[in-house]
Design a protein around this motif. Structure first.
Motif, PDB file in Angstrom:
ATOM      1  N   LEU A  59       2.239 -56.834  27.120  1.00 28.87           N
ATOM      2  CA  LEU A  59       1.873 -55.466  27.497  1.00 28.87           C
ATOM      3  C   LEU A  59       3.120 -54.692  27.916  1.00 28.87           C
ATOM      4  N   THR A  60       2.914 -53.399  28.151  1.00 23.01           N
ATOM      5  CA  THR A  60       3.972 -52.516  28.628  1.00 23.01           C
ATOM      6  C   THR A  60       3.562 -51.902  29.955  1.00 23.01           C
ATOM      7  N   PHE A  61       4.509 -51.858  30.899  1.00 24.02           N
ATOM      8  CA  PHE A  61       4.321 -51.132  32.154  1.00 24.02           C
ATOM      9  C   PHE A  61       5.132 -49.841  32.084  1.00 24.02           C
ATOM     10  N   GLU A  62       4.496 -48.728  32.465  1.00 26.90           N
ATOM     11  CA  GLU A  62       5.198 -47.452  32.382  1.00 26.90           C
ATOM     12  C   GLU A  62       5.079 -46.687  33.691  1.00 26.90           C
ATOM     13  N   GLY A  63       6.225 -46.211  34.191  1.00 23.40           N
ATOM     14  CA  GLY A  63       6.254 -45.368  35.375  1.00 23.40           C
ATOM     15  C   GLY A  63       6.760 -43.981  35.040  1.00 23.40           C
ATOM     16  N   LYS A  64       7.211 -43.275  36.066  1.00 22.28           N
ATOM     17  CA  LYS A  64       7.730 -41.919  35.881  1.00 22.28           C
ATOM     18  C   LYS A  64       9.045 -41.743  36.633  1.00 22.28           C
ATOM     19  N   ALA A  65       9.947 -42.672  36.458  1.00 21.84           N
ATOM     20  CA  ALA A  65      11.241 -42.580  37.128  1.00 21.84           C
ATOM     21  C   ALA A  65      11.939 -41.282  36.761  1.00 21.84           C
ATOM     22  N   LYS A  66      12.703 -40.744  37.707  1.00 18.87           N
ATOM     23  CA  LYS A  66      13.398 -39.471  37.518  1.00 18.87           C
ATOM     24  C   LYS A  66      14.328 -39.525  36.313  1.00 18.87           C
ATOM     25  N   ASP A  67      14.533 -38.370  35.688  1.00 18.42           N
ATOM     26  CA  ASP A  67      15.450 -38.337  34.550  1.00 18.42           C
ATOM     27  C   ASP A  67      16.897 -38.126  34.973  1.00 18.42           C
ATOM     28  N   ASP A  68      17.137 -38.014  36.291  1.00 20.17           N
ATOM     29  CA  ASP A  68      18.511 -37.863  36.783  1.00 20.17           C
ATOM     30  C   ASP A  68      18.751 -38.840  37.929  1.00 20.17           C
ATOM     31  N   PHE A  69      18.383 -40.099  37.713  1.00 20.74           N
ATOM     32  CA  PHE A  69      18.539 -41.118  38.750  1.00 20.74           C
ATOM     33  C   PHE A  69      19.956 -41.130  39.318  1.00 20.74           C
ATOM     34  N   HIS A 104      21.930 -43.455  42.552  1.00 22.10           N
ATOM     35  CA  HIS A 104      21.748 -44.577  43.467  1.00 22.10           C
ATOM     36  C   HIS A 104      21.732 -44.107  44.918  1.00 22.10           C
ATOM     37  N   HIS A 105      20.658 -44.431  45.641  1.00 19.11           N
ATOM     38  CA  HIS A 105      20.499 -44.094  47.064  1.00 19.11           C
ATOM     39  C   HIS A 105      20.505 -42.585  47.310  1.00 19.11           C
ATOM     40  N   ALA A 106      20.163 -41.791  46.293  1.00 15.68           N
ATOM     41  CA  ALA A 106      20.129 -40.345  46.498  1.00 15.68           C
ATOM     42  C   ALA A 106      18.868 -39.914  47.228  1.00 15.68           C
ATOM     43  N   SER A 107      17.765 -40.631  46.997  1.00 14.16           N
ATOM     44  CA  SER A 107      16.505 -40.299  47.647  1.00 14.16           C
ATOM     45  C   SER A 107      15.551 -41.468  47.488  1.00 14.16           C
ATOM     46  N   ALA A 108      14.429 -41.395  48.201  1.00 16.68           N
ATOM     47  CA  ALA A 108      13.407 -42.436  48.057  1.00 16.68           C
ATOM     48  C   ALA A 108      12.831 -42.439  46.651  1.00 16.68           C
ATOM     49  N   ALA A 109      12.726 -41.268  46.041  1.00 19.75           N
ATOM     50  CA  ALA A 109      12.201 -41.193  44.681  1.00 19.75           C
ATOM     51  C   ALA A 109      13.124 -41.896  43.707  1.00 19.75           C
ATOM     52  N   ASP A 110      14.443 -41.851  43.973  1.00 22.83           N
ATOM     53  CA  ASP A 110      15.392 -42.556  43.115  1.00 22.83           C
ATOM     54  C   ASP A 110      15.276 -44.062  43.297  1.00 22.83           C
ATOM     55  N   ASP A 111      15.210 -44.505  44.535  1.00 15.99           N
ATOM     56  CA  ASP A 111      15.379 -45.933  44.807  1.00 15.99           C
ATOM     57  C   ASP A 111      14.127 -46.771  44.581  1.00 15.99           C
ATOM     58  N   PHE A 152       9.115 -52.486  29.984  1.00 14.05           N
ATOM     59  CA  PHE A 152       9.069 -51.573  31.125  1.00 14.05           C
ATOM     60  C   PHE A 152       9.674 -50.236  30.692  1.00 14.05           C
ATOM     61  N   ILE A 153       8.989 -49.139  31.010  1.00 14.43           N
ATOM     62  CA  ILE A 153       9.452 -47.808  30.644  1.00 14.43           C
ATOM     63  C   ILE A 153       9.542 -46.949  31.895  1.00 14.43           C
ATOM     64  N   SER A 154      10.707 -46.381  32.149  1.00 16.24           N
ATOM     65  CA  SER A 154      10.915 -45.414  33.248  1.00 16.24           C
ATOM     66  C   SER A 154      10.427 -45.963  34.582  1.00 16.24           C
ATOM     67  N   VAL A 155      11.019 -47.065  35.007  1.00 16.96           N
ATOM     68  CA  VAL A 155      10.626 -47.701  36.261  1.00 16.96           C
ATOM     69  C   VAL A 155      11.798 -47.681  37.237  1.00 16.96           C
ATOM     70  N   SER A 156      11.474 -47.593  38.535  1.00 14.22           N
ATOM     71  CA  SER A 156      12.518 -47.722  39.558  1.00 14.22           C
ATOM     72  C   SER A 156      12.995 -49.170  39.624  1.00 14.22           C
ATOM     73  N   ARG A 189      16.459 -44.151  33.367  1.00 18.93           N
ATOM     74  CA  ARG A 189      17.169 -45.127  34.175  1.00 18.93           C
ATOM     75  C   ARG A 189      16.604 -45.189  35.591  1.00 18.93           C
ATOM     76  N   GLY A 190      16.595 -46.396  36.172  1.00 17.41           N
ATOM     77  CA  GLY A 190      16.129 -46.579  37.536  1.00 17.41           C
ATOM     78  C   GLY A 190      17.056 -47.471  38.336  1.00 17.41           C
ATOM     79  N   HIS A 191      16.523 -48.008  39.423  1.00 13.37           N
ATOM     80  CA  HIS A 191      17.337 -48.713  40.410  1.00 13.37           C
ATOM     81  C   HIS A 191      17.712 -50.129  39.965  1.00 13.37           C
ATOM     82  N   SER A 192      16.728 -50.926  39.542  1.00 12.56           N
ATOM     83  CA  SER A 192      17.048 -52.320  39.240  1.00 12.56           C
ATOM     84  C   SER A 192      16.140 -52.842  38.136  1.00 12.56           C
TER      85      SER A 192
END
Length: 846
Positions: free
Chosen positions: A582-592, A594-601, A622-626, A648-651
Motif C-alpha cells: 500500500l501507499t501512505f500519503e500525507g501533506k508535508a509542506k512544499d518548502d520544508f 529543518h526545525h523551522a516549525s512544528a509543521a515542518d518537523d 510514502f508520499i509527502s510525509v514528515s 520533502r520532509g524530516h526523516s
C-alpha cells in the motif's frame, strides 16, 4: 480466428539496401564504404530475424494457440504459448530499405506487394496459394513463410521452414535487396499493448492499423524472483530464490551436468558444480505443466566461474573470515526478520481472518474520512477499547487478522476530526493493501506537537505497539567478549529457550564513560551521557539455558564487563506484525526547512512499530510525509522495498533504540529546497528534484546492530545517526548524498554515533565538507557542538571523491577510498558465510 471474411493486411518490413560503389584510388575510402556496407547488411539481417520470428509467432496465434505468458522485453514482449513454444513480438526501429507489403486476402491467403498497390499471391511449390491457416495431410501445422537475402542480393522466401527458398517476383523480375532506398521500420507491428487488467494482448499492424486481440491465460505461472538476468555462480555455491507459482501441476527440471536444482512450493535451490576448466554460460530450464496440459518453460540463465567464492580485494573481509587480531568488523548477519534467514510469509498462508474495511462502511475515493469504518472493523475483530488519554487504543492478545484495504484512496485521518493516533496493541496482525500502486491510506490532517516547545513532538497517525516496559530478571555475573553468544547470570529463573530478553546497562561511572568515548572525551553539553550514563538495550532471543549461563541466538554487539552492572530484563513484546502492499500519503509542506516549525518537523508522521519482534514492512510507498516510520524498542524487524516521494520532509525510516533492524532497498527521492544548515535555513533558489528526506534512513537512540542495506537516498541528504547512543550500525552498499549535518541529535544527547559505525561500499552522488574543516572530512569536530562521531570503519567509499582525515582520532580503519571492494555487500557476504548460501528473500531484492 479463421473467419475468412475479415480483411487482414499485414506489413512485412524487409530492408533493401543500396550501396553505390564509386571508382576511387583512395583505399581508405573504399575500406570505409566496405565497412558501411557490412554494417547495413548486419542491420538488415537483424531486422529480417525479428520479422521472421514475429511472423511465425503471429501465425501461431492466428491458429488458435493460447497465450500463457507475457514477459516485457525491449520494444515488445516475449509470448509463451500453451504448447511450450515462445516468440518475441516487437515493434521496430527506422532502417533504410524497401518495404514490401504482405497482406492476407479475403480468402485467407498471403499476398505481397513492393509498391503498396499491386499484390502478387504467394504460392507453394506446386503453385497453390499459401494459406494463412495451412494444415498438412496429417492435420499438423505448416510452418510460416521465412525470408532471407540470396548470395547475389535478391529477396527469397521459404515455405518449408528454410529447406527450400524461392525468389520474390515483381513484374516478372526478382526483387533486389539493393534497390532504391525507402525509409522503413524493422517490424510488422506499429504498436503492441499488453492489458493486464483485461488479460489480453493487442497487436496493431503497420500496413492498415488492423488490430488483433488475443486472450492471455495469466493464472498459470512460475516466477523465480531475482533470477531475471544472468546469474553468476562460483564453484560449489548454493543460492536460493523465492518462487511464486500458480496452477502448476507437474514440474520437470533440465539442468547442465554437475548442477543440482531443487524446487519447493516457495523456493528454488541451485548448487553449482565443484569444478570447471573454463567459464561456462548455460541455462537451467524448468518445464511446468498446468492441469489443462498447458506448458511453459522457465529459464534461469547461468554463468559458472572457475573459482570458489572469495571476497577478493578487501583486507577487512579477509581479516573478518580469518578471525585475525586486526579484524574491525562485527557480524551483522543476524539483522532482520527471523535473523535474515527467511522472508516474512505470504500472509494468506497464515490462516488469519481477512477484514475488508469496505465491509464496515469505508468508501474509497469519495473524499470523506474512513476513520469510523476503521474503528468498526477493529471492534468486529474483537478488540477492546483502551482508556489511553493520548490515543485511540484497541487491544487484544492474538488478533490473527488481516486488515485489508482494497484498491482506492482511504482517509484515515481527516480534517475536523478528533485526530488522536490509532494505537493497536496485539499479536499476529497484518495491514495489507491491494498493491502500493493501487491502495492509498491518506493522512489529510496534520497532528500538532504534544509539547509546544518541542516542534518534533507531534504523534504519529498509527502505532503498532506493545504497551509494557522492561523489568529486571537477573544480574550478569561474568564478562563476555564482543561477538560471543553467552553470558553468566546470577539466576536463570524466568529465562527459557525461545524467550526474548533485554541485555541492558545504565551506568554513569566516569571511567565507563571515558572508556565508551575513547579516543575522545566527554563535553559539558553531553548531559544525557553524564547524568543517565552509558545506556545499552540489546534485545536477544534465548537459544539455550544451561546452569547459570544463557546463550543467545545472536552475537553480542558490545563487550560485557560485569563490574559495570549489566542486567537481563524481561522484554514484553508482540510478534508477527506486518504492513505491506500500500501507499501512505500525507501533506508535508512544499518548502520544508529543518526545525523551522512544528509543521515542518512532525505534522505528518505516519506509522511506528514499538516493542515488536519478527515483524515487517514491505512493498510500501510514502508520499509527502514528515516522517515515514520509526522502529522503536524492537528487535529483528525488516523494512524493505520502500519508495519515498512527494514533498520533502524530516526523516525517512529509522531504527530507534532497537536491535538488529534491517532497512533495505529504500529509494528516497522526495523533492524540496536545498538545506543550507541544520537550523532551518533553505535556499529557495535551489529546488532539488530528488533531494530526499532531510534525515535519510538510519539510526537513533540506543540502536544496535542495525543494517541499512542498498538504500538510495537523496542528493541533499545523508544517513541518519540521531544521537542518544546508537552503536554498531552497518551502512552497506548505499547510494546518495554525503552531506554533513544530516545525522541529527540534540546537543545534550551527543555523540551522534558511538563505536562500530561501518560504512561499506558507499557510493556518493554528492559530497560536501563543512567550511571550517579545511580540505578533509572529519567525524568528530571539537570546535562544533553538533558533529561528533566516534571513528568509523570506511571500506570501498566511491562515487564522488572525498578526502577523509585518516588520523586515529577520526578514522578507526579505512580501505580502498575511491573504489568499491568485494564483497560488494557486507551483509550479504556475512549471511553467505554463516548459512552457506544467500537467502532467497535477499536475492529477490537485488
Amino acid at each position: 480466428m479463421r473467419n475468412k471474411n475479415i480483411r487482414h493486411l499485414f506489413l512485412w518490413c524487409i530492408c533493401c539496401l543500396l550501396f553505390p560503389l564509386h571508382s576511387c584510388n583512395d583505399v581508405d575510402d573504399l575500406q570505409a564504404q566496405a565497412n558501411l556496407l557490412k554494417e547495413r547488411v548486419a542491420t538488415l539481417e537483424k531486422a529480417v530475424e525479428h520479422i521472421n520470428e514475429s511472423v511465425n509467432g503471429l501465425q501461431y496465434l492466428l491458429s488458435g494457440t493460447s497465450v500463457v505468458g507475457v514477459t516485457a522485453i525491449d520494444k515488445g514482449y516475449k509470448l509463451e504459448l500453451a504448447d511450450g513454444q515462445s516468440f518475441n513480438i516487437v515493434t521496430g526501429e527506422n532502417v533504410d530499405g524497401l518495404l514490401p507489403l504482405i497482406k492476407i486476402s479475403d480468402e485467407g491467403y498471403w499476398m505481397y506487394s513492393v509498391d503498396g498497390t499491386n499484390y502478387t499471391p504467394m504460392t507453394d511449390g506446386s503453385g497453390k496459394p499459401l494459406s494463412v491457416y495451412p494444415v498438412n495431410e496429417d492435420g499438423g501445422r505448416i510452418v510460416s513463410p521465412q525470408m532471407r537475402v540470396s548470395s547475389d542480393g535478391y529477396w527469397q522466401v521459404s515455405y518449408d521452414g528454410g529447406v527450400n527458398y524461392e525468389f520474390l517476383i515483381n513484374g516478372g523480375n526478382k526483387v533486389s535487396a539493393f534497390a532504391d532506398i525507402k525509409l522503413g521500420e524493422s517490424s510488422i507491428f506499429s504498436n503492441i499493448v499488453y492489458n493486464k487488467d483485461k488479460s489480453e494482448i493487442i497487436l496493431t499492424m503497420k500496413a492498415d492499423g488492423q488490430q488483433y486481440t488475443f486472450s492471455v491465460i495469466d493464472n498459470f505461472f512460475l516466477k523465480v524472483i531475482g533470477a531475471e538476468s544472468e546469474q553468476v555462480f562460483f564453484l560449489s555455491e548454493t543460492r536460493k530464490y523465492m518462487v511464486e507459482q500458480s496452477e502448476v501441476q507437474e514440474v520437470a527440471i533440465q539442468a547442465p551436468e554437475g548442477w543440482k536444482v531443487a524446487l519447493s512450493e516457495t523456493e528454488l535451490s541451485i548448487v553449482s558444480p565443484d569444478v570447471t576448466d573454463v567459464e561456462k554460460q548455460d541455462k537451467i530450464n524448468i518445464i511446468i505443466t498446468s492441469p489443462k496440459n498447458y506448458i511453459r518453460v522457465v529459464t534461469v540463465q547461468t554463468k559458472l566461474l572457475t573459482t570458489k567464492y572469495t571476497a577478493g580485494t578487501s583486507l577487512a573481509w579477509e581479516n573478518y573470515i580469518g578471525k585475525t587480531a586486526d579484524n574491525v568488523l562485527l557480524d551483522f548477519s543476524f539483522a532482520g526478520y527471523k535473523h535474515g534467514e527467511v522472508a516474512p510469509p505470504d500472509v494468506y498462508t497464515l490462516g488469519y481472518k481477512v477484514y475488508n474495511i469496505m465491509s464496515y462502511g469505508a468508501v474509497p475515493n469519495d473524499g470523506k474520512s474512513d476513520r469510523a469504518a476503521f474503528i468498526k472493523l477493529l471492534e468486529a475483530m474483537g478488540a477492546t477499547r483502551g482508556k489511553d488519554a493520548d490515543a485511540i487504543r484497541y487491544q487484544m492478545n492474538k488478533a490473527n487478522a488481516i486488515i485489508y484495504f482494497p484498491e482506492g484512496e482511504f482517509i484515515l485521518q481527516g480534517e475536523g476530526e478528533n485526530n488522536m493516533p490509532f494505537r493497536l496493541t496485539m499479536n499476529n496482525l497484518v495491514i495489507k493493501g491491494a498493491g502500493r500502486d493501487k491502495t492509498t491510506i491518506k493522512m489529510d490532517a496534520e497532528n500538532k506537537p504534544v509539547r509546544p516547545n518541542e516542534m518534533w513532538s507531534a504523534p504519529v497517525m498509527l502505532e503498532l505497539k506493545h504497551n509494557s516496559g522492561l523489568s529486571v530478571l537477573t544480574d550478569v555475573t561474568g564478562d563476555a567478549e564482543k561477538g560471543s553468544f553467552t553470558v553468566e547470570v546470577a539466576s536463570t529463573t524466568g529465562i527459557e529457550k525461545g524467550a526474548w530478553v533485554c541485555l541492558s546497562l545504565e551506568n554513569n561511572n566516569k571511567d565507563l564513560i571515558a572508556e565508551e568515548l575513547a579516543p575522545h572525551s566527554v563535553t559539558a553539553d553531553m548531559t544525557n551521557l553524564t547524568e543517565k550514563g552509558v545506556q545499552i538495550y540489546d534485545y536477544h532471543q534465548v537459544k539455550s539455558v544451561s546452569g547459570n549461563k544463557v546463550t543467545f541466538v545472536e552475537p553480542l554487539m558490545h563487550a560485557v564487563e560485569k563490574k559495570w552492572g549489566w542486567k537481563i530484563q524481561n522484554y514484553p513484546h508482540y510478534e508477527n506484525i506486518g504492513v505491506e502492499d500500500l501507499t501512505f500519503e500525507g501533506k508535508a509542506k512544499d518548502d520544508f526547512a529543518h526545525h523551522a516549525s512544528a509543521a515542518d518537523d512532525g505534522a505528518y508522521k505516519i506509522i511506528d512499530f514499538i516493542r515488536l519482534t519478527n515483524s515487517w514492512m514491505r512493498r510500501v510507498n510514502f508520499i509527502s510525509v514528515s516522517e515515514a516510520s520509526s522502529i522503536v524498542n524492537s528487535a529483528n524487524v525488516s523494512v524493505y522495498d520502500v519508495h519515498i516521494g512527494g514533498n520533502r520532509g524530516h526523516s525517512a525510516i529509522r531504527s530507534q533504540a532497537s536491535s538488529r533492524v534491517f532497512i533495505g532497498k529504500v529509494v528516497d527521492e522526495s523533492d524540496g529546497y536545498k538545506a543550507t544548515n541544520s537550523s532551518g535555513s533553505i535556499d529557495r533558489n535551489q529546488f532539488i528534484a530528488g533531494a530526499g528526506q532531510y534525515h535519510a534512513c538510519g539510526v537513533s537512540k540506543q540502536s544496535i546492530g542495525a543494517v541499512i542495506w542498498n538504500v538510495h537516498w537523496g542528493k541533499d541528504g545523508c544517513f541518519e545517526s540521531h544521537a542518544t547512543q546508537p552503536r554498531a550500525t552497518l551502512i552497506d552498499q548505499c547510494t546518495g548524498g554525503f552531506m554533513p549535518w544530516r545525522e541529527g541529535g540534540d546537543s545534550n544527547q551527543l555523540p551522534n554515533h558511538l563505536d562500530d559505525l561501518i560504512i561499506w561500499n558507499m557510493e556518493a552522488t554528492v559530497v560536501a565538507y563543512d567550511g571550517n574543516w579545511g580540505n578533509k572530512f572529519i567525524w568528530w569536530d571539537n570546535n562544533n557542538t553538533w558533529w561528533k562521531n566516534l571513528p568509523p570503519v570506511i571500506v570501498g567509499f566511491h562515487g564522488n571523491s572525498i578526502t577523509f582525515d585518516e588520523s586515529k582520532e577520526q578514522i578507526k580503519y579505512i580501505e580502498s577510498n575511491g573504489s568499491a571492494v568485494t564483497p560488494y555487500s557486507l551483509y550479504e557476504a556475512q549471511l553467505r558465510e554463516r548459512l552457506g548460501y544467500v537467502p532467497a528473500w535477499l536475492n529477490s531484492l537485488k
